[in-house]
Design a protein around this motif. Structure first.
Motif, PDB file in Angstrom:
ATOM      1  N   ILE B 113      39.758  22.820  26.492  1.00 26.24           N
ATOM      2  CA  ILE B 113      40.661  22.758  27.640  1.00 26.24           C
ATOM      3  C   ILE B 113      39.914  23.153  28.906  1.00 26.24           C
ATOM      4  CG2 ILE B 113      42.727  23.164  26.280  1.00 26.24           C
ATOM      5  CD1 ILE B 113      42.738  25.996  27.157  1.00 26.24           C
ATOM      6  N   ASN B 114      40.442  22.676  30.045  1.00 28.56           N
ATOM      7  CA  ASN B 114      39.771  22.901  31.332  1.00 28.56           C
ATOM      8  C   ASN B 114      39.803  24.354  31.764  1.00 28.56           C
ATOM      9  OD1 ASN B 114      38.901  20.354  31.908  1.00 28.56           O
ATOM     10  ND2 ASN B 114      40.899  19.716  32.686  1.00 28.56           N
ATOM     11  N   VAL B 115      40.807  25.104  31.295  1.00 31.49           N
ATOM     12  CA  VAL B 115      40.934  26.488  31.736  1.00 31.49           C
ATOM     13  C   VAL B 115      40.599  27.423  30.584  1.00 31.49           C
ATOM     14  CG1 VAL B 115      42.538  26.122  33.626  1.00 31.49           C
ATOM     15  CG2 VAL B 115      43.399  26.295  31.324  1.00 31.49           C
ATOM     16  N   LEU B 118      40.178  31.164  31.214  1.00 28.84           N
ATOM     17  CA  LEU B 118      41.441  31.819  31.564  1.00 28.84           C
ATOM     18  C   LEU B 118      42.279  32.058  30.309  1.00 28.84           C
ATOM     19  CD1 LEU B 118      42.779  30.168  34.794  1.00 28.84           C
ATOM     20  CD2 LEU B 118      42.330  32.555  34.400  1.00 28.84           C
ATOM     21  N   TYR B 119      42.224  31.081  29.393  1.00 32.33           N
ATOM     22  CA  TYR B 119      42.958  31.231  28.135  1.00 32.33           C
ATOM     23  C   TYR B 119      42.452  32.459  27.384  1.00 32.33           C
ATOM     24  CZ  TYR B 119      44.439  30.122  23.381  1.00 32.33           C
ATOM     25  OH  TYR B 119      44.977  30.182  22.125  1.00 32.33           O
ATOM     26  N   PHE B 121      40.953  35.037  28.620  1.00 32.25           N
ATOM     27  CA  PHE B 121      41.332  36.235  29.375  1.00 32.25           C
ATOM     28  C   PHE B 121      42.797  36.579  29.110  1.00 32.25           C
ATOM     29  CE2 PHE B 121      42.265  38.339  33.555  1.00 32.25           C
ATOM     30  CZ  PHE B 121      41.515  39.460  33.289  1.00 32.25           C
ATOM     31  N   ALA B 122      43.647  35.531  29.081  1.00 31.30           N
ATOM     32  CA  ALA B 122      45.072  35.759  28.823  1.00 31.30           C
ATOM     33  C   ALA B 122      45.270  36.347  27.428  1.00 31.30           C
ATOM     34  CB  ALA B 122      45.837  34.443  28.957  1.00 31.30           C
ATOM     35  N   SER B 125      44.189  39.879  27.193  1.00 27.82           N
ATOM     36  CA  SER B 125      45.045  40.827  27.897  1.00 27.82           C
ATOM     37  C   SER B 125      46.342  41.066  27.140  1.00 27.82           C
ATOM     38  CB  SER B 125      45.353  40.326  29.312  1.00 27.82           C
ATOM     39  OG  SER B 125      46.224  39.231  29.248  1.00 27.82           O
ATOM     40  N   LEU B 126      46.640  40.212  26.143  1.00 26.32           N
ATOM     41  CA  LEU B 126      47.869  40.419  25.364  1.00 26.32           C
ATOM     42  C   LEU B 126      47.654  41.414  24.232  1.00 26.32           C
ATOM     43  CD1 LEU B 126      49.205  36.801  25.042  1.00 26.32           C
ATOM     44  CD2 LEU B 126      49.869  38.582  26.615  1.00 26.32           C
ATOM     45  N   VAL B 128      47.064  44.348  24.041  1.00 24.83           N
ATOM     46  CA  VAL B 128      47.669  45.663  24.208  1.00 24.83           C
ATOM     47  C   VAL B 128      49.073  45.719  23.590  1.00 24.83           C
ATOM     48  CG1 VAL B 128      48.545  45.063  26.483  1.00 24.83           C
ATOM     49  CG2 VAL B 128      48.162  47.426  25.932  1.00 24.83           C
ATOM     50  N   VAL B 155      44.497  48.092  30.252  1.00 21.97           N
ATOM     51  CA  VAL B 155      44.822  47.527  31.554  1.00 21.97           C
ATOM     52  C   VAL B 155      43.712  47.843  32.554  1.00 21.97           C
ATOM     53  CG1 VAL B 155      46.428  47.691  33.471  1.00 21.97           C
ATOM     54  CG2 VAL B 155      47.300  47.514  31.178  1.00 21.97           C
ATOM     55  N   GLU B 158      40.494  45.673  31.874  1.00 17.06           N
ATOM     56  CA  GLU B 158      40.676  44.252  32.082  1.00 17.06           C
ATOM     57  C   GLU B 158      40.281  43.841  33.484  1.00 17.06           C
ATOM     58  OE1 GLU B 158      44.233  43.378  29.485  1.00 17.06           O
ATOM     59  OE2 GLU B 158      44.698  42.779  31.531  1.00 17.06           O
ATOM     60  N   LEU B 175      35.565  26.214  34.668  1.00 23.40           N
ATOM     61  CA  LEU B 175      36.316  27.127  33.811  1.00 23.40           C
ATOM     62  C   LEU B 175      36.220  26.700  32.350  1.00 23.40           C
ATOM     63  CD1 LEU B 175      39.661  27.550  35.790  1.00 23.40           C
ATOM     64  CD2 LEU B 175      37.817  29.168  35.661  1.00 23.40           C
TER      65      LEU B 175
END
Lengths: 205, 336
Positions: B113-115, B118-119, B121-122, B125-126, B128, B155, B158, B175
């Motif tokens: 995927i293009n991002v 970011l995926y 990173f998302a 970040s979950l 937690v 947090v 991150e 990305l």
């Protein structure tokens, strides 16, 4: 195509059900968990629209940061749900009235929605061709050229809020022992240790 | 009917096969990371480590798994049952779904995927949530304190992870994870971005709750932190999730800084080795570093951990980000 529409109905159904659960749950922590599920499904809807960047940012910012703080605060609070429920019937008429007013206002706004032809042409002029550049790049191309001043102004507003919250919480508390690493590292033997030759049988006063 | 077969069923089967091809080796790797950790730390502390079950103790992870499976599942009184069992599942599945975008060789991925970054990173970040949910649902003071510590810690770190990622993205100009790896042909990013490589690695240790930042499960203070009340398979899922997370974050380090599947030098002999071997070797190197750190450093105190994250890493990574952007624009090397 049929998969996409099935996914759309799935995401929107779960989003609505979990949004309802946010306000129906008795336990506030469960409410926040349902809220997180709502965010996820909103991100899924963004993905179906092809707005992959927005979907990821929604998950990173709202689920990864904002909802964590919600959860943090809600867990620390000792909320007695029974006391909150007590006033429910008392405030119901007022709440319902405000809700109806909001609904009517929204209906009026959307009923009279019209777009000036100039605005349409302006908007089309700056939107990059989505078939050629990816979603993220298109957003960047618009935000950092056409709308750069608005974007910077939004940043300034956030900066003010950030400085405000830091100033509000910063206070000098007397009597707190804190580690100062640079002082520790900079201490020399001469500053702290004194070597004394003690005469036998006399000691030091 | 033929359209249904080629349009939906065949892609579905292909995707499921790909997922299996990723998950099965991953689970075996997780099992052997736990074994490697015990053997390596044993060697570093002049002990032997597990060497009884199987040849050189190689069957030890499976013996542990069988032991955990046969234990009793305990639900503490006053706990919130659904959230209590949801927490380990969340931890484990988050560690697994991150692998959907990680390319292990040229063109070897489940989704390109293009991002992609970011995926990742998302998803990281979950992580937690699993811990916070476990701490809250256990209805125990130790677990709750562990969860609170972990939430603040993850947090905090991150933020610097995000800034380091942006510096790398600016240099690569994309990305997309495969394109980030290809942008490192000739010069892996850990050379120009060496300070960021160090910051990222330390932040990864904090993000995965590894030593010396394992305050959420500091056994001398909190028994086992957020895992105190868990037993049996629920505990095993947490354990697997933690090690799968270690492997996943090592993979991210490899992709961002160590050139992914690329061979160290552009020589025919090295290029003949399949890319996945290089990828696995680089991940193993990162994992070895993590284990080495565990055997070497004492645990951080909580205020020191927060100071390091907010007062050292955040300003440093921010300055480096601005410097990178300035350098790229000034020398006209901005990738388009």
């Amino acid at each position: 195509m049929i998969v996409a529409s099935l996914a759309f109905y799935l995401f929107s159904f779960i989003a609505i059900v979990s949004a309802l659960n946010v306000i129906l749950q008795r336990n506030p922590v469960h409410s926040v968990l349902w809220l997180i599920l709502t965010f996820f499904n909103a991100a899924g809807l963004f993905l179906l629209l092809g707005a992959e960047f927005l979907a990821m940012i929604l998950v990173v910012v709202y689920v990864g940061a904002v909802a964590v703080l919600f959860l943090f605060v809600v867990m620390m609070l000792d909320i007695n749900v029974a006391i909150i429920r007590e006033g429910f019937m008392k405030y119901l008429p007022v709440g319902a009235f405000i809700g109806i007013v909001l609904l009517v206002e929204l209906a009026l706004v959307f009923g009279g929605w019209a777009m000036a032809p100039e605005a349409q042409s302006l908007r089309l002029a700056v939107t990059p061709d989505m078939a050629q550049v990816p979603n993220t790049e298109a957003l960047g191309l618009i935000m950092y050229t056409q709308y750069v001043y608005v974007f910077q102004a939004a940043g300034l507003v956030l900066l003010v809020a950030m400085i405000g919250s830091i100033v509000l919480t910063m206070r000098r508390r007397p009597g707190v022992r804190k580690q100062d690493i640079s002082t520790q590292v900079n201490r020399r033997k001469e500053d702290t240790v004194e070597i004394v030759k003690v005469p036998v049988g006399k000691g030091i006063a | 009917m033929a359209e249904f077969w080629t349009g939906y069923l065949l892609p579905l089967i292909l995707i499921l096969a790909k997922i299996l091809l990723f998950v099965v080796p991953l689970l075996v790797a997780v099992a052997y990371v736990t074994y490697a950790e015990r053997r390596i730390i044993g060697a570093m502390q002049m002990r032997i480590g597990p060497n009884v079950v199987g040849w050189f103790g190689l069957l030890q992870p499976f013996a542990d798994a069988v032991k955990l499976l046969t234990k009793e599942t305990v639900l503490p009184t006053g706990s919130s049952p659904v959230v209590f069992f949801l927490a380990p599942m969340v931890t484990f599945s988050l560690a697994m779904i991150a692998w959907a975008v990680i390319p292990v060789n040229e063109g070897w991925y489940i989704a390109n995927i293009n991002v992609g970054i970011l995926y990742l990173f998302a998803v990281s970040s979950l992580g937690v949530y699993g811990i916070v949910m476990a701490g809250w649902a256990s209805n125990s003071r130790y677990a709750f304190l562990g969860a609170m510590r972990s939430a603040a810690q993850m947090v905090s770190y991150e933020v610097s992870i995000g800034f380091v990622m942006i510096s790398v993205l600016l240099t690569a100009g994309t990305l997309n994870l495969s394109e980030i790896v290809m942008a490192q042909k000739g010069l892996w990013f850990f050379i120009p971005h060496f300070p960021m490589f160090v910051i990222f690695f330390v932040s990864v240790l904090a993000e995965t709750n590894r030593h010396p930042f394992d305050l959420p499960e500091a056994e001398s203070e909190l028994v086992a932190g957020f895992m105190t009340e868990y037993s049996s398979m629920a505990f095993a899922l947490f354990f697997l999730g933690e090690y799968a997370n270690m492997i996943m974050m090592s993979g991210v380090v490899t992709i961002l800084f160590l050139g992914g599947w690329l061979a160290p030098f552009d020589i025919a002999i090295l290029n003949a080795v399949p890319g996945i071997v290089w990828f696995a070797l680089k991940i193993s190197f990162c994992l070895f570093l993590m284990i080495w750190v565990r055997a070497t450093f004492p645990r951080y105190r909580y205020d020191q951990l927060m100071r390091l994250g907010w007062k050292v890493f955040l300003p440093l990574s921010l300055i480096w980000l601005v410097a990178t952007a300035g350098f790229l624009v000034y020398t006209g090397r901005v990738p388009v």
